[in-house]
Design a protein around this motif. Structure first.
Motif, PDB file in Angstrom:
ATOM      1  N   VAL A  53      10.691 -47.978  12.357  1.00 35.71           N
ATOM      2  CA  VAL A  53      11.714 -48.019  13.420  1.00 35.71           C
ATOM      3  C   VAL A  53      12.344 -46.631  13.570  1.00 35.71           C
ATOM      4  CG1 VAL A  53      13.975 -48.954  14.071  1.00 35.71           C
ATOM      5  CG2 VAL A  53      12.183 -50.488  13.232  1.00 35.71           C
ATOM      6  N   TYR A  54      12.639 -45.999  12.439  1.00 37.30           N
ATOM      7  CA  TYR A  54      13.173 -44.634  12.516  1.00 37.30           C
ATOM      8  C   TYR A  54      12.160 -43.718  13.208  1.00 37.30           C
ATOM      9  CZ  TYR A  54      14.167 -39.863  11.309  1.00 37.30           C
ATOM     10  OH  TYR A  54      14.356 -38.517  11.402  1.00 37.30           O
ATOM     11  N   ARG A  55      10.902 -43.812  12.779  1.00 36.51           N
ATOM     12  CA  ARG A  55       9.848 -42.983  13.376  1.00 36.51           C
ATOM     13  C   ARG A  55       9.734 -43.242  14.876  1.00 36.51           C
ATOM     14  NH1 ARG A  55       5.289 -40.350  11.339  1.00 36.51           N
ATOM     15  NH2 ARG A  55       5.876 -41.051   9.260  1.00 36.51           N
ATOM     16  N   ALA A  56       9.856 -44.519  15.282  1.00 38.76           N
ATOM     17  CA  ALA A  56       9.759 -44.864  16.706  1.00 38.76           C
ATOM     18  C   ALA A  56      10.813 -44.103  17.522  1.00 38.76           C
ATOM     19  CB  ALA A  56       9.920 -46.376  16.896  1.00 38.76           C
ATOM     20  N   GLU A  61      12.099 -36.014  18.990  1.00 40.22           N
ATOM     21  CA  GLU A  61      12.874 -35.282  17.996  1.00 40.22           C
ATOM     22  C   GLU A  61      12.083 -35.120  16.702  1.00 40.22           C
ATOM     23  OE1 GLU A  61      17.230 -36.660  19.700  1.00 40.22           O
ATOM     24  OE2 GLU A  61      16.740 -37.059  17.611  1.00 40.22           O
ATOM     25  N   PRO A  62      12.396 -34.096  15.924  1.00 33.89           N
ATOM     26  CA  PRO A  62      11.669 -33.928  14.667  1.00 33.89           C
ATOM     27  C   PRO A  62      11.979 -35.058  13.696  1.00 33.89           C
ATOM     28  CG  PRO A  62      13.457 -32.326  14.830  1.00 33.89           C
ATOM     29  CD  PRO A  62      13.378 -33.026  16.151  1.00 33.89           C
ATOM     30  N   TYR A  63      10.970 -35.421  12.934  1.00 34.88           N
ATOM     31  CA  TYR A  63      11.104 -36.450  11.914  1.00 34.88           C
ATOM     32  C   TYR A  63      11.737 -35.795  10.701  1.00 34.88           C
ATOM     33  CZ  TYR A  63       9.626 -40.245   8.829  1.00 34.88           C
ATOM     34  OH  TYR A  63       9.598 -41.291   7.942  1.00 34.88           O
ATOM     35  N   SER A  64      12.902 -36.287  10.294  1.00 32.35           N
ATOM     36  CA  SER A  64      13.554 -35.642   9.129  1.00 32.35           C
ATOM     37  C   SER A  64      13.301 -36.450   7.859  1.00 32.35           C
ATOM     38  CB  SER A  64      15.045 -35.458   9.384  1.00 32.35           C
ATOM     39  OG  SER A  64      15.717 -36.684   9.372  1.00 32.35           O
ATOM     40  N   HIS A  65      12.846 -35.759   6.847  1.00 32.87           N
ATOM     41  CA  HIS A  65      12.485 -36.415   5.583  1.00 32.87           C
ATOM     42  C   HIS A  65      13.702 -36.530   4.676  1.00 32.87           C
ATOM     43  CE1 HIS A  65       8.158 -36.822   6.190  1.00 32.87           C
ATOM     44  NE2 HIS A  65       8.283 -35.741   6.926  1.00 32.87           N
TER      45      HIS A  65
END
Lengths: 156, 156
Positions: free
Chosen positions: B142-145, B152-156
């Motif tokens: 869901v966050y990735r979606a 937006e960049p995916y933050s780890h």
């Protein structure tokens, strides 16, 4: 048979490390298991990704032996369910394979040379997972595979 | 739009709770999110599993409203990749859905009545995952979606 689980870079998220440790401990009830973190190559601005992956790939390939059965996790790989994976591992065990190496790539993926070395390219899902989460998932699946093979209860 | 993530039972593994908390915090940048642990029904020897699941199912269904868009995670569900899930969520957002509810079953699965209520039955993988791990994976997806939707960049 021995198992070697290779990842690229150290797992940064402490909670993932904890989860992996829990599964590796349980896998070791069934066979000797080593884990290996390959040194990540720095990705700097302007540096070609293919150069980064090539360096990492060379480090991975240097750890493999000719007789190893190599499983590479990759999105282009084959899909199987947990029973199928267990059955496949059981065939490898009874076929006398000395070592299975399971390789998960890093943040930028894997160089084609690593994928070419694979005896099995495996996809965990159609979904994209962070590579650290993928390392947790495959550890869980390997543990699950042994419980399926041995008909033993899955312990949480 | 609001999001409600429903699971059965409390997540026992502390490391999974930590991982879920990290993703829910990041999801909340994008929309209001509630999480709800439905009380697990005790499975005692001799008790029919269907009775257990029915009780749990009733508790889940009692939390849903008629207008909710209900996603149920289940192995019989449809497979989609992360981009497909993002596109689907984007359609729901622009279609004016008030609430999406994402339901993960417990150790014994889900009662058919819950699956029947679903607007979408979703399978994370052909592989079987522990339900706690599935709750972590869907939070990550869901966050990735949202990162995909917003570019937006995916933050780890």
């Amino acid at each position: 048979m021995k198992l070697l689980m290779i990842g690229v870079g150290k797992v940064r998220a402490a909670y993932i490390r904890e989860g992996i440790a829990g599964y590796t401990k349980r896998i070791k009830r069934y066979l000797p298991l080593d884990t290996l973190d390959i040194k990540e190559e720095r990705q700097t601005p302007g540096r070609l990704l293919s150069v980064v992956l090539k360096k990492e790939g060379e480090r991975i390939l240097a750890k493999l032996e000719g007789a190893d059965y190599v499983v590479v996790l990759h999105e282009t790989g084959t899909h199987t369910n947990s029973r199928g994976l267990a059955a496949h591992m059981e065939r490898l065990l009874s076929g006398g394979k000395k070592r299975i190496c399971i390789i998960t790539g890093g943040a930028y993926g894997l160089h084609p040379s690593v994928i070419e070395r694979a005896d099995m390219v495996l996809s965990l899902s159609e979904m994209t997972f962070p590579h650290e989460l993928a390392r947790l998932i495959i550890a869980e699946q390997v543990y699950r595979a042994f419980t399926i093979m041995r008909g033993e209860p899955y312990s949480h």
